[in-house]
Design a protein around this motif. Structure first.
Motif, short mmCIF file in Angstrom:
data_model
loop_
_atom_site.label_atom_id
_atom_site.label_comp_id
_atom_site.label_asym_id
_atom_site.label_seq_id
_atom_site.Cartn_x
_atom_site.Cartn_y
_atom_site.Cartn_z
N VAL A 175 0.82 -1.21 0.00
CA VAL A 175 0.00 0.00 0.00
C VAL A 175 0.84 1.25 0.00
CG1 VAL A 175 -1.78 1.26 1.22
CG2 VAL A 175 -1.83 -1.21 1.18
N THR A 176 1.79 1.34 0.94
CA THR A 176 2.56 2.57 1.02
C THR A 176 3.50 2.73 -0.15
OG1 THR A 176 4.24 1.53 2.38
CG2 THR A 176 2.42 2.58 3.52
N LEU A 177 3.87 1.61 -0.77
CA LEU A 177 4.71 1.71 -1.96
C LEU A 177 3.87 1.99 -3.20
CD1 LEU A 177 7.38 -1.12 -1.65
CD2 LEU A 177 7.81 1.30 -1.94
N VAL A 178 2.66 1.41 -3.20
CA VAL A 178 1.89 1.44 -4.42
C VAL A 178 0.72 2.42 -4.36
CG1 VAL A 178 0.68 0.02 -6.10
CG2 VAL A 178 2.43 -0.99 -4.67
N ASN A 179 -0.16 2.19 -3.39
CA ASN A 179 -1.41 2.94 -3.33
C ASN A 179 -2.04 2.99 -4.71
OD1 ASN A 179 -3.47 4.33 -2.19
ND2 ASN A 179 -2.43 6.32 -2.22
N VAL A 180 -2.16 1.79 -5.31
CA VAL A 180 -2.57 1.68 -6.71
C VAL A 180 -3.96 2.24 -6.93
CG1 VAL A 180 -3.03 0.07 -8.58
CG2 VAL A 180 -1.15 -0.35 -7.02
N CYS A 181 -4.11 3.06 -7.96
CA CYS A 181 -5.42 3.54 -8.38
C CYS A 181 -5.88 2.68 -9.55
CB CYS A 181 -5.35 5.01 -8.81
SG CYS A 181 -4.89 6.12 -7.47
N PHE A 232 7.02 1.23 -8.35
CA PHE A 232 5.81 0.88 -7.61
C PHE A 232 5.52 -0.59 -7.84
CE2 PHE A 232 4.73 2.67 -11.73
CZ PHE A 232 3.96 1.67 -12.31
N GLU A 233 4.65 -1.14 -6.99
CA GLU A 233 4.27 -2.54 -7.09
C GLU A 233 2.88 -2.68 -7.70
OE1 GLU A 233 4.84 -3.59 -2.97
OE2 GLU A 233 6.65 -4.72 -3.47
N VAL A 234 2.61 -3.86 -8.21
CA VAL A 234 1.34 -4.14 -8.85
C VAL A 234 1.03 -5.62 -8.71
CG1 VAL A 234 2.45 -4.50 -11.10
CG2 VAL A 234 0.02 -3.89 -11.02
N LEU A 235 -0.24 -5.96 -8.58
CA LEU A 235 -0.64 -7.36 -8.54
C LEU A 235 -0.84 -7.87 -9.96
CD1 LEU A 235 -3.29 -7.48 -5.64
CD2 LEU A 235 -0.79 -7.60 -5.54
N VAL A 236 -0.31 -9.04 -10.25
CA VAL A 236 -0.54 -9.68 -11.54
C VAL A 236 -1.29 -10.98 -11.25
CG1 VAL A 236 0.51 -10.77 -13.56
CG2 VAL A 236 1.51 -8.68 -12.59
N GLY A 237 -2.56 -11.01 -11.65
CA GLY A 237 -3.40 -12.19 -11.41
C GLY A 237 -3.73 -12.91 -12.69
N LYS A 238 -4.94 -13.46 -12.74
CA LYS A 238 -5.35 -14.21 -13.93
C LYS A 238 -5.47 -13.29 -15.14
CE LYS A 238 -7.75 -18.01 -11.59
NZ LYS A 238 -7.33 -17.65 -10.23
N GLN A 239 -5.98 -12.09 -14.93
CA GLN A 239 -6.12 -11.12 -16.02
C GLN A 239 -4.77 -10.41 -16.19
OE1 GLN A 239 -6.40 -9.57 -18.78
NE2 GLN A 239 -8.64 -9.48 -18.60
N GLN A 240 -4.08 -10.74 -17.29
CA GLN A 240 -2.75 -10.19 -17.51
C GLN A 240 -2.68 -9.30 -18.73
OE1 GLN A 240 0.35 -13.15 -17.10
NE2 GLN A 240 -0.55 -13.99 -15.22
N HIS A 241 -3.83 -8.81 -19.15
CA HIS A 241 -3.89 -7.81 -20.21
C HIS A 241 -4.53 -6.56 -19.61
CE1 HIS A 241 -3.04 -10.38 -23.88
NE2 HIS A 241 -3.05 -11.24 -22.88
#
Length: 487
Positions: A13-19, A95-104
């Motif tokens: 969160v503190t690294l990413v706080n992804v929108c 920054f970090e990001v989650l890569v799940g089943k949807q990779q597009h």
């Protein structure tokens, strides 16, 4: 103990706080991975996509950014799901990001504002944004309350603050539970389950007596709830391997057989994991190849005999395969509790002396080299403690000169330092070594794992191995323990 949100939210969160935003398109290509990215102000340069890999980090892909700062991490194969991060041309994490089943999906970001990337078309990051906003707020509130509590001296106010901390903690726990139960197939639910550790329960009273071991048993039994060791996604998080290390540190006995039971269960459970199985096998191999405690090399032998020797050497290159095989064969004959291999070597008078001919409550076997600097320090110390204590105990000293060509140096050293005449000083003659080779028999270096000097063994009256690779003081302490009658 820090709240669990710190282990996950600070990392993400503190690294990413992804929108994140939901992709409205119904025409998404689901083969391989294609992550479009615009990362300002980088232009006409290469950036990278990295991921966690156990305790380390590794680069998984690269993308060339054009004059508009646009590019794509693209490949025909999907990425293993997990936590990833965008890396600048200077190899700094943006920054970090989650890569799940949807990779597009797509990312729009600016290195001047790393905490506000906009991610479109990723359900995992959409869900994560919702959770992270709530958990970060609660976590910050808990931190602030804990600081207040640490400075509080009024009992009534302290009780109030503790109640507020408990309420916020319960809300944080509930936020995690909501994700796990409402979105059980999501990557976020998997991450939350994989990172969590059991809450330590109160000590129960059974038949009028407190069961003080119950909290330990409970945590150990539930430590890996909802975690499947064959799930490759575990490797692509920063918290799985530390959690595994803590499990072996705090909940597994250092006794080799206990470790073997745990390692065997984990490896068999992980065997269908394409990435995690070889990783765990390598991790355990490295850990117990040179173990922290004496006797734990038995775990390495177990791994060799039950995994490598049964075909798992396919994960090794030729050099590693030879090293592991050689080390295994060098440990097989000198396990703690086993009968010591026979030594029937020539002494300085030209007479063969059998190790098993010595009658003593303890025998110290010393492999050394008269030209070795460390040996020159340690051997006089052994002689001193022998004269001061061990001789009166009936201890025998059987030494082997591993540098047969320097027997004159050995004799000179012994004379110069006035060694006790009780020392049995032996070496292997050239003829004996050649006969051994012709007969294809293992030599004493392999049988006793002698690859450094000095190497010490402590044997009991029946010539079984009590200890090996210990210091002189540790060997002396063991003798005192072994000779003390049990009460």
């Amino acid at each position: 103990m820090k709240n669990l949100y710190l282990a996950f939210c600070i990392s993400l969160v503190t690294l990413v706080n992804v929108c994140a935003q939901t992709n409205k398109s119904n025409n998404i290509n689901t083969t391989g991975h294609n992550i479009h990215i615009q990362l300002k102000p980088y232009k006409n340069t290469t950036i990278y996509l990295g991921t966690y890999y156990g305790k380390g980090k590794t680069l998984a892909d690269s993308a060339y950014l054009n004059s508009n700062s646009e590019g794509a991490f693209k490949g025909t194969k999907p990425l293993t799901e997990g936590i990833y991060f965008v890396v600048s041309p200077q190899y700094t994490i943006q920054f970090e990001v989650l890569v799940g089943k949807q990779q597009h999906f797509s990312i729009v970001a600016d290195s001047a504002n790393k905490l506000q990337p906009v991610i479109t078309g990723s359900p995992d990051n959409t869900l994560f944004l919702q959770y992270s906003q709530e958990s970060y707020k609660l976590g910050s509130d808990i931190d602030a309350l804990q600081k207040q509590l640490a400075q509080q001296h009024n009992h009534t106010d302290s009780v109030k603050i503790e109640s507020e901390i408990k309420t916020a903690s319960q809300k944080l726990h509930q936020a995690r539970e909501n994700i796990i139960h409402q979105h059980p197939q999501s990557l976020l639910a998997f991450l939350l389950q994989a990172m969590q550790r059991p809450e330590i329960p109160a000590i129960p009273v059974v038949n009028g007596k407190p069961d003080s071991l119950y909290p330990f048993r409970y945590v150990k039994e539930h430590y890996w709830d909802d975690v499947l060791f064959n799930d490759d996604r575990l490797l692509h998080t920063p918290f799985f391997e530390p959690k595994l290390d803590d499990y072996f540190k705090y909940y597994v006995s250092p006794e080799p057989d206990s470790i073997i039971n745990e390692v065997n269960y984990i490896l068999l459970s992980a065997r269908t994991g394409k990435e995690i199985y070889p990783y765990l096998l390598t991790k355990f191999t490295n850990k117990y190849l040179n173990p922290e405690y004496m006797g734990q090399d038995k775990v390495f032998l177990f791994l060799y005999e039950n995994f490598y020797a049964k075909g798992d050497t396919v994960i090794l290159n030729a050099e590693s395969k030879k090293m592991i095989t050689d080390r295994a064969y060098s440990m097989m004959a000198n396990q703690i509790g086993a009968a010591a291999p026979e030594l029937n070597l020539t002494d300085t008078a030209g007479k063969n002396i059998s190790l098993y001919s010595l009658k003593a409550p303890f025998t110290v076997v010393v492999f050394w080299d008269p030209t070795c600097g460390h040996c020159k320090e340690e051997l006089p110390r052994i002689d001193s403690i022998y004269k001061a204590k061990w001789k009166a105990m009936g201890v025998k000293l059987y030494s082997v000169n591993v540098n047969e060509a320097r027997m004159d140096d050995l004799k000179q050293f012994v004379n110069d330092h006035h060694f006790s005449p009780d020392w049995i000083l032996t070496y292997q003659t050239k003829a004996a070594r050649q006969a051994e080779q012709i007969a294809n028999e293992p030599n004493y270096r392999q049988l006793y794992d002698v690859f450094k000097t000095p190497t010490l063994y402590l044997l009991d009256a029946d010539k079984h191995i009590i200890a090996k690779q210990l210091t002189i003081e540790q060997i002396d302490n063991l003798m005192q323990v072994k000779r003390t009658p049990k009460q």
